[in-house]
Enzyme design. Structure first.
Site, PDB file in Angstrom:
ATOM      1  N   ILE A 654     -27.039  18.986  15.136  1.00 36.42           N
ATOM      2  CA  ILE A 654     -26.590  18.051  16.176  1.00 36.42           C
ATOM      3  C   ILE A 654     -25.062  18.106  16.233  1.00 36.42           C
ATOM      4  O   ILE A 654     -24.375  17.771  15.262  1.00 36.42           O
ATOM      5  CB  ILE A 654     -27.076  16.622  15.887  1.00 36.42           C
ATOM      6  CG1 ILE A 654     -28.604  16.595  15.774  1.00 36.42           C
ATOM      7  CG2 ILE A 654     -26.590  15.676  16.976  1.00 36.42           C
ATOM      8  CD1 ILE A 654     -29.335  17.061  17.008  1.00 36.42           C
ATOM      9  N   GLU A 728     -34.262  17.872  27.075  1.00 39.12           N
ATOM     10  CA  GLU A 728     -35.590  17.581  27.610  1.00 39.12           C
ATOM     11  C   GLU A 728     -36.536  16.990  26.574  1.00 39.12           C
ATOM     12  O   GLU A 728     -37.620  16.513  26.920  1.00 39.12           O
ATOM     13  CB  GLU A 728     -36.183  18.862  28.194  1.00 39.12           C
ATOM     14  CG  GLU A 728     -35.368  19.352  29.379  1.00 39.12           C
ATOM     15  CD  GLU A 728     -35.787  20.706  29.900  1.00 39.12           C
ATOM     16  OE1 GLU A 728     -36.469  20.754  30.927  1.00 39.12           O
ATOM     17  OE2 GLU A 728     -35.419  21.713  29.284  1.00 39.12           O
TER      18      GLU A 728
END
Length: 761
Positions: A654, A728
């Protein structure tokens, strides 16, 4: 990597990636100073309005333009009679072309769907154009139209016959497994038509300078707009420039070349002045793409221990008569859980509507709703906890190909999410949890998304004053890529984030691909890392060359820290001095990243404006998540409220947890809309609710608490940075988790979305 490394304690640069960072473009957006495509105002700007068809199929017999032509400040009315031979056909982007639909704008008198553009009206003012457009009268010769599944005239074709590279899956003997199974689920699941409704509409502004065309248009693939428009109008692509700038949302829309751009460009050329089009919200439902309705016949069976023995997934999805576009997704459902016998069949149903397109997590949202609902039904048959059933069927290898997953933290996501959500308090029996007049239900579902990556190019520059610049033709869609690029350049080059300038969204910049498939970060940050490596290596070579300040030092031992180049012995020089020593104006590089395993022509495909997303390799590379929902259903009225949503997600490294959580939270709330609210209602082959008054989207009042957890997922095999993309991931599985929670609350199994109050009564 050889050459200069980055290390030390430069405040605001070293170790930037992985730390929360507010968006560097955020202030401009919230203060209204950000310039969007429809904010561009050229001298002499004229304004366009659309006239769209009121029938779904047939021919245009005639126009009555008398009242429209009497409107003051009208500049022109253009129909197929003006442009029929002026716009060449261009195939769909996913069929080797550039367009979001191969249907030619104003190409003939044929009407192929309701809401098709039949005239373009241009006036001195937006008001004049809109008034004249409202007065255009069109006489039609209508023909019978097929709207959706099972309608007379609808044509069902195997996807394998429609799309050259699609293959249905067949492994083992699922029929024999079904016959011998201890438990079986056979059901049909359905999802509705849904439309993108970004705040920024589908606008364009076209301006000519001699034989050169500049287009200001929000698009998530300006390379395709450039090359497609050049092909439509017979231009050299070098004479077409497309500028997008920041995009006010797309969520899968604003996809490649749109049908309205060429007519606006031709009108601008004929009138000799720039022309801007800002369509109405209602028109946006047919001049762009949408998520089509789907239905799924699932047969899932298991042995007495709850281990899956067979899966059959037959899916149907609507598409238009004229395009080969249909989102396949059974490859994901077939590979999610261990199962020795699997068969899939995917079909497209061709009807008289506009071409659908991607909508965030295009296949996974409808396909996993079906599978994850069926898994929940199987758990109920066994009396097993739904997480326990998934754990029993977890797998380290793809049951279809036998390939390993590069990492498989699915159950880690379920464990982390269950702990944060309080899953342990879930009573097994449906309908047994109450809070006053409200029935309480807890549901869960998996979220998975294959990782995609594409070739990308960008220009990276270090100036002698210690600043850096990143330039790329990719798009800032609101996902925070501008901030990530600044962070990556800051970390890779040892400069503060605030000294990095990022320029995006212009075909005059180095080519980049489609903003979609959660591939933006994986692709652009890989290109940026390559560019940083190239600049560091050059700085190291130059600084240690004979006669230079660090001559004789090992280039491989130099590092960037504290705004300085530092050798192993502690000697060094300021970064700005090192840059100036190479070129007083600065030093730059053009990084061209090609993902491992890509086709040899990956860069040519990129520069030609065509699709080049890749998921190949020796392992399945997926991002994972687990969705949890608590719903309350009123015992008397049937009202459904979502009290809590919790998601736990593993998406590799991340880079910015602040924007990552924001994306995941937004996706989860959108998933609530998918479950309970969003549906475009068909009236024949037309859309009945094409506006935000009647097309329902979730608001802050529709959910009380949303939490997104980031689960560690170190995966060095996925790509050089270990990044998987998560744009998504957050929306996937929420609809199934809510439907499963509704069943737990009420005992009612809802297999068709959206879930309405009437289904509870």
């Amino acid at each position: 990597m050889k050459g200069l490394t980055n290390g030390g304690s430069h405040e605001g640069s070293d170790g930037v990636l992985g730390r929360p960072q507010a968006r560097i473009e955020g202030r401009a957006k919230v203060t209204g100073t950000a310039i969007y495509a429809s904010d561009r105002h050229a001298d002499g700007l004229a304004h366009a309005a659309l006239v769209t068809s009121t029938i779904a199929r047939g021919r245009i017999r005639d126009f009555d333009l008398a009242a429209a032509e009497a409107v003051p400040d009208l500049l022109g009315i253009f129909t197929h009679r003006d442009f029929a031979g002026a716009i060449a056909p261009v195939p769909h982007l996913m069929a080797g072309g550039y367009a979001n639909s191969s249907h030619r704008p104003l190409g003939s008198d044929r009407v192929a769907y309701a809401g098709q553009i039949v005239a373009l009206v241009v006036g001195q003012t937006p008001e004049a154009a809109a008034r004249a457009a409202a007065l255009v009268r069109v006489r039609y010769a209508p023909e019978p139209a097929a709207a959706t599944f099972d309608d007379p005239g609808a044509e069902t074709v195997r996807l394998a016959d429609l799309k050259a590279h699609h293959e249905d899956i067949a492994t083992g003997d699922p029929d024999a497994a079904w016959a011998a199974a201890a438990a079986r689920v056979a059901a049909r699941y359905a999802t509705p038509v849904q439309h993108h409704n970004p705040i920024e509409l589908f606008t364009t502004c076209c301006a000519w300078d001699g034989d050169r065309l500049t287009v200001y248009e929000p698009s998530r693939y300006i390379g395709a707009v450039r090359h497609g428009l050049a092909a439509q109008l017979g231009l050299d692509p070098d004479k077409v420039r497309v500028v997008s700038g920041p995009i006010g949302g797309h969520f899968g829309s604003k996809f490649a070349l749109s049908q309205y751009t060429a007519p606006v460009a031709l009108a601008a050329r004929r009138l000799g002045r720039p022309v801007s089009l800002v369509p109405t919200r209602r028109q946006c439902f047919t001049i762009a793409n949408y998520r089509p309705e789907t239905r799924h016949d699932i047969r899932l069976c298991a042995d007495r221990d709850g281990r899956f023995t067979g899966l059959v997934h037959v899916a149907e999805v609507v598409t238009s008569r004229f395009d080969p576009f249909a989102m396949e997704g059974a490859d994901v459902t077939a590979s999610l859980y261990a199962c020795p016998a699997i068969r899939t069949e995917e079909r497209a149903v061709r009807v008289d509507r506009n071409t659908p397109g991607p909508m965030r997590a295009p296949p996974e949202v409808p396909y996993l709703f079906a599978l994850e609902s069926a898994v929940d039904e199987m758990a109920a048959q066994f009396g097993l906890d739904p997480i326990d059933l998934r754990r029993r069927n977890d797998t380290a290898r793809d049951p279809v190909s036998g390939k390993p997953f590069s990492s498989r933290p699915l159950m880690a996501c379920f464990d982390a999410g269950a702990a944060a959500f309080g899953w342990a308090r879930r009573a097994p029996r449906p309908g047994s949890m109450r809070e006053g007049a409200w029935r309480v239900g807890l549901g869960c579902a998996a979220s998975v998304r294959p990782v995609k990556i594409a070739a990308a190019t960008l220009r990276l520059r270090l100036s002698a004053d210690g600043g850096a610049e990143v330039a790329c033709a990719h798009h800032e869609i609101g996902n925070g890529i501008t901030t990530l690029l600044a962070m990556g350049a800051a970390e890779g080059l040892g400069v503060p984030v605030e000294r990095v300038r990022v320029e995006l969204g212009d075909t005059a910049l180095p080519a980049a691909g489609l903003s979609g498939g959660s591939s933006t970060t994986t692709s652009l940050m890989s290109a940026l890392a390559l560019g940083c490596e190239q600049l560091r290596a050059r700085l190291a070579r130059e600084a240690t060359a004979p006669g230079r300040p660090l001559a004789g030092r090992d280039p491989a031992g130099l590092r960037l820290t504290g705004g300085r180049l530092v050798a192993a012995d502690g000697s060094g020089l300021p970064l700005a001095e090192a840059v100036a020593g190479i070129d007083g104006a600065g030093v730059e590089t053009l990084a061209a990243f090609v993902p491992p395993g890509s086709a040899p022509d990956a860069l040519e495909v990129l520069r030609a404006g065509q699709i080049g997303l890749s998921t190949g390799g020796d392992a399945l590379k997926w991002a994972f998540g687990a969705q949890f929902a608590e719903v309350h259903v009123h015992a008397e009225t049937g009202e459904i409220r979502v009290a809590r949503l919790t998601g736990a997600f593993a998406a590799g490294r991340i880079l910015n947890p602040l924007t990552a959580r924001s994306q995941l939270l937004g996706g989860m709330i959108w998933g609530l809309g998918s479950a309970l609210l969003e549906e475009t209602v068909l009236d024949g082959a037309a859309y009945r609710n094409p506006d935000l008054a009647e097309y329902l989207v979730p608001t802050a009042m529709d959910v009380d608490a949303v939490e997104a957890l980031l689960v560690p997922d170190p995966d060095e095999a996925v790509n050089p940075l270990g990044v998987k993309g998560l744009g998504e991931l957050g929306v996937i599985g929420v609809n199934a988790a809510i439907a499963n929670a509704v069943h737990h609350a009420t005992g009612r199994r809802i297999r068709a979305l959206p879930i309405r109050i009437e289904a509870m009564l």
